[in-house]
Design a protein around this motif. Structure first.
Motif, PDB file in Angstrom:
ATOM      1  N   ASN A 228       5.113   7.428  -1.589  1.00 54.63           N
ATOM      2  CA  ASN A 228       5.284   5.974  -1.537  1.00 54.63           C
ATOM      3  C   ASN A 228       4.801   5.415  -0.199  1.00 54.63           C
ATOM      4  OD1 ASN A 228       5.982   3.593  -2.636  1.00 54.63           O
ATOM      5  ND2 ASN A 228       8.196   3.817  -2.375  1.00 54.63           N
ATOM      6  N   ASP A 229       5.174   6.113   0.876  1.00 56.09           N
ATOM      7  CA  ASP A 229       4.761   5.661   2.216  1.00 56.09           C
ATOM      8  C   ASP A 229       3.250   5.708   2.377  1.00 56.09           C
ATOM      9  OD1 ASP A 229       7.315   5.173   2.850  1.00 56.09           O
ATOM     10  OD2 ASP A 229       7.621   6.954   4.105  1.00 56.09           O
ATOM     11  N   ARG A 230       2.670   6.802   1.850  1.00 57.89           N
ATOM     12  CA  ARG A 230       1.212   6.924   1.958  1.00 57.89           C
ATOM     13  C   ARG A 230       0.531   5.788   1.198  1.00 57.89           C
ATOM     14  NH1 ARG A 230       1.591  12.759   1.873  1.00 57.89           N
ATOM     15  NH2 ARG A 230       1.705  12.642  -0.376  1.00 57.89           N
ATOM     16  N   LEU A 231       1.090   5.484   0.024  1.00 59.97           N
ATOM     17  CA  LEU A 231       0.532   4.389  -0.778  1.00 59.97           C
ATOM     18  C   LEU A 231       0.647   3.075  -0.012  1.00 59.97           C
ATOM     19  CD1 LEU A 231      -0.560   3.364  -3.530  1.00 59.97           C
ATOM     20  CD2 LEU A 231       1.800   3.005  -4.201  1.00 59.97           C
ATOM     21  N   THR A 232       1.835   2.867   0.576  1.00 53.01           N
ATOM     22  CA  THR A 232       2.055   1.635   1.322  1.00 53.01           C
ATOM     23  C   THR A 232       1.071   1.518   2.475  1.00 53.01           C
ATOM     24  OG1 THR A 232       4.375   1.994   0.844  1.00 53.01           O
ATOM     25  CG2 THR A 232       3.877   0.236   2.390  1.00 53.01           C
ATOM     26  N   SER A 233       0.901   2.627   3.224  1.00 55.99           N
ATOM     27  CA  SER A 233       0.050   2.487   4.404  1.00 55.99           C
ATOM     28  C   SER A 233      -1.421   2.312   4.022  1.00 55.99           C
ATOM     29  CB  SER A 233       0.249   3.635   5.385  1.00 55.99           C
ATOM     30  OG  SER A 233      -0.232   4.812   4.813  1.00 55.99           O
ATOM     31  N   THR A 234      -1.880   2.995   2.951  1.00 56.73           N
ATOM     32  CA  THR A 234      -3.278   2.750   2.549  1.00 56.73           C
ATOM     33  C   THR A 234      -3.419   1.334   2.006  1.00 56.73           C
ATOM     34  OG1 THR A 234      -2.708   4.075   0.641  1.00 56.73           O
ATOM     35  CG2 THR A 234      -4.470   4.910   2.021  1.00 56.73           C
ATOM     36  N   GLY A 235      -2.370   0.874   1.306  1.00 58.39           N
ATOM     37  CA  GLY A 235      -2.390  -0.501   0.792  1.00 58.39           C
ATOM     38  C   GLY A 235      -2.515  -1.493   1.938  1.00 58.39           C
ATOM     39  N   ILE A 236      -1.676  -1.292   2.954  1.00 60.66           N
ATOM     40  CA  ILE A 236      -1.700  -2.196   4.113  1.00 60.66           C
ATOM     41  C   ILE A 236      -3.058  -2.126   4.793  1.00 60.66           C
ATOM     42  CG2 ILE A 236      -0.747  -2.550   6.431  1.00 60.66           C
ATOM     43  CD1 ILE A 236       1.969  -1.762   5.284  1.00 60.66           C
ATOM     44  N   ASN A 237      -3.580  -0.902   4.880  1.00 60.67           N
ATOM     45  CA  ASN A 237      -4.881  -0.681   5.487  1.00 60.67           C
ATOM     46  C   ASN A 237      -5.968  -1.530   4.821  1.00 60.67           C
ATOM     47  OD1 ASN A 237      -6.252   0.554   7.424  1.00 60.67           O
ATOM     48  ND2 ASN A 237      -6.154   2.620   6.543  1.00 60.67           N
ATOM     49  N   ALA A 238      -5.903  -1.603   3.494  1.00 59.42           N
ATOM     50  CA  ALA A 238      -6.899  -2.385   2.756  1.00 59.42           C
ATOM     51  C   ALA A 238      -6.611  -3.880   2.880  1.00 59.42           C
ATOM     52  CB  ALA A 238      -6.910  -1.962   1.292  1.00 59.42           C
TER      53      ALA A 238
END
Ligand SMILES: Nc1ncnc2c1ncn2[C@@H]1O[C@H](COP(=O)(O)OP(=O)(O)OP(=O)(O)O)[C@@H](O)[C@H]1O
Ligand SMILES: [Mg+2]
Length: 590
Positions: A228-238
């Motif tokens: 979930n965290d990885r998804l969040t951080s890549t999401g934020i990154n985009a």
């Protein structure tokens, strides 16, 4: 890619064409508004007194404005409705195609994609494309037209003032291109992270009982949190890049408006007199509508840039969806398939096999084995010795890497898959039932089976005892995955289902592991009595389950190490003896 995806709108042509046309009317309405307003403002001038005629004029123009606004609103709303209808329909067809394609996938195709990834592709990715389709239908027409109309209006009001755009538009274009370039790879990895998250969720939910019994909730929660965290951080990154779009646009828009007020103001107001003079070339109403056009132009550019951003997202999704549709199904019917399996003989000739997913060593090697029609074969070996892998080659769930597997004297690759699967019934190690009634599940084996046949098969598999005890009998409910049956009951139902196929070969992969020894013996007796002439392959961990077999195959590390009857193997096979002794010890110490 775009061409192939657009093809899905074929059945919705009417909506897809009408929608932009209506959009056009909305744009016309929007563009007319500032013009009408300018008329009202220009009429009222500080130099002139206010007459009754003026009031009438203002009311009249006001009325026209209301009508135009209402018409534009109607066109806009209806066109949005059509856009969603078209894109939802196209999306549904795309999903259906994906589903149909996945149904043809072989086990190794599924291994390659993984189930959660296929689910994400069918849901999130298709939704994404759907949304893009809808946005395109609405914005792709609206924004350019709005841009052109508003630009024409602005130019017709004051050409020199409109030159401000010559500076603004290139700046915006460069900004949009830079943003899109950066954001595409980030969205690609964002979608991969969604796959990871779905894997974690799916694995946890389908095995929730195991998770609970091993008290692994905390561990699972951490695993989920990581994904979930990885998804969040890549999401934020985009998103970090995407959100730059808005402020850049707004900055440019406000600078433009400022510049227009600065230069345009001088045209309206005579600075020496300090008041509005119409003779200076621009009327106050015109300046006001000019500013409105400026914001319309920049707004339409902003919409376009958002659309382009959505495109980059959709491109990632489109690639993922088409990857599924373009996958070459590796196991399919041959050109002229043999339509019938003559008998139940099986031959493995110099077979080697390797799973495609990441294995560098052969899982099976040097397999040579001839099985007569009607023979009963037991297979035993430690876990991971490739017993399941071996038998999966018979119904061609995987294709051999080397050598050949023959059924009834023909290579399995020469049969139509349906023919082969009808003749080879396999009760998989991890078998499952489907939600519905017991009868529904049994009919998977044979859609035309009568109740009598079903009951008979259930009796042979020792499943009738517990079914007949239920008040609903064959109409008893089976919940998803057969969760309302015990492990042993489920296994017996799966055996019954396989028996209903009336196959020439039946393979039981550890199918009685959860059945008590007495019931196991009864199933065996029933098989001996009823399944004469049917080749039976039984994989088991317990020697008792296979000691009666005509021949027993002992496997170790992907190879056949010994073949023979129970008595022969007791004399000659070291491994078989070890297994036997260890199981006897278990019995004695019990
Ligand atoms: N789908 C797969 N993709 C890659 N490797 C696999 C796959 N299925 C099994 N393997 C590998 O192949 C080897 C043999 O597995 P297999 O399931 O045939 O063993 P088995 O003898 O049936 O074991 P068990 O008694 O536990 O059922 C194992 O090392 C396993 O890791
Ligand atoms: Mg196995």
């Amino acid at each position: 890619m775009i061409k192939r995806l657009i093809a899905y709108f074929k059945n919705y042509k009417f909506y897809a064409i009408l929608c932009p046309v209506l959009m056009l009317f909305e744009v016309l309405g929007d563009v007319m508004m500032p013009l009408l307003m300018a008329q009202i403002i220009n009429r009222v001038s500080p130099d002139k007194a206010f007459t009754n005629e003026d009031i009438y004029y203002v009311l009249k123009m006001g009325g026209v404005m209301v009508i135009v606004a209402l018409a534009a609103m109607f066109c806009g709303a209806f066109s949005s409705y059509l856009a969603s209808k078209a894109s939802m329909g196209a999306g549904a067809e795309l999903r259906e195609d994906l589903f149909t394609k996945i149904q043809t996938f072989s086990f190794s195709n599924i291994d390659y994609f993984s189930v959660p990834s296929l689910i994400t592709r069918m849901t999130t990715d298709v939704n994404n494309l759907q949304q893009t389709g809808m946005m395109c239908l609405r914005m792709l027409v609206r924004s350019p037209f709005m841009f052109i109309f508003a630009l024409i209006m602005a130019l017709s009001i004051h050409t020199e003032l409109a030159c401000i755009f010559l500076v603004a538009i290139p700046i915006l274009a460069i900004a949009i291109i830079l943003i899109m370039k950066t954001v595409h790879p980030r969205f690609m990895s964002f979608h991969e992270k969604i796959d990871d998250l779905n894997t974690s969720v799916q694995e946890n939910l389908t095995n929730i009982r195991v998770v609970k019994s091993f008290v692994r909730e905390k561990h699972e929660k951490e695993k989920f949190k990581k994904a979930n965290d990885r998804l969040t951080s890549t999401g934020i990154n985009a998103i970090k890049i995407v959100i730059m779009n808005m402020p850049i646009m707004q900055l440019v828009m406000y600078v433009c408006i400022l510049a227009i007020v600065l230069f345009g103001g001088r045209l309206v107001v005579d600075t020496t007199l300090g008041r509005v003079v119409a003779e200076a070339g621009l009327e106050p109403g015109d300046l006001l509508s000019f500013i409105t056009y400026v914001s319309q132009i920049l707004m339409s550019l902003m919409m376009l840039s958002m659309l382009f951003l959505q495109f980059t997202r959709a491109r990632a999704s489109g690639q993922r969806v088409l990857e599924v549709l373009d996958t070459e199904v590796d196991i399919k019917d041959p050109e002229n398939p043999i339509a019938e399996v003559p008998d139940g003989t099986i031959d493995f000739e110099n077979v080697a096999f390797r799973y495609k997913s990441g294995n560098i060593e052969d899982t099976l090697s040097d397999i040579n084995l001839h099985i007569e029609s009607g023979e009963t074969i037991g297979i035993i070996g430690s876990t991971g010795s490739a017993k399941t892998t071996l038998v999966q080659l018979i119904p061609r769930l995987y294709d051999v890497t080397k050598g050949s597997v023959k059924v009834g004297g023909h290579d399995v690759r020469e049969y139509g898959l349906e023919t082969l699967h009808d003749s080879v019934a396999m009760v998989l190690q991890k078998n499952t039932l489907f939600s519905g009634t017991v009868r529904d599940n049994m009919k998977w084996g044979n859609p035309d089976a009568t109740d009598e046949e079903i009951i008979n098969a259930c009796k042979q598999a020792q499943a009738w005892d517990f079914i007949s005890k239920k008040p609903e009998g064959l109409d008893g409910e089976v919940s998803q995955g057969g969760a309302n049956f015990s492990g042993g009951q489920k296994q017996r139902l799966c055996i019954a289902r396989a028996l209903l196929k009336k196959p020439k070969i039946i393979i039981l992969d550890d199918s009685t592991s959860a059945v008590d020894t007495a019931t196991d013996a009864k199933i065996r007796e029933a098989f001996d009595a009823e399944l004469k002439g049917i080749t039976t392959i039984i994989i088991a961990q317990r020697i008792n389950s296979i000691s009666h077999a005509d021949r027993i195959v002992v496997m170790d590390d992907g190879k056949i190490v010994d073949v023979g009857t129970h008595e022969e193997l007791m004399k000659t096979s070291k491994i078989y003896n070890e297994v036997y002794t260890s199981q006897q010890e278990g019995v004695i110490s019990e």
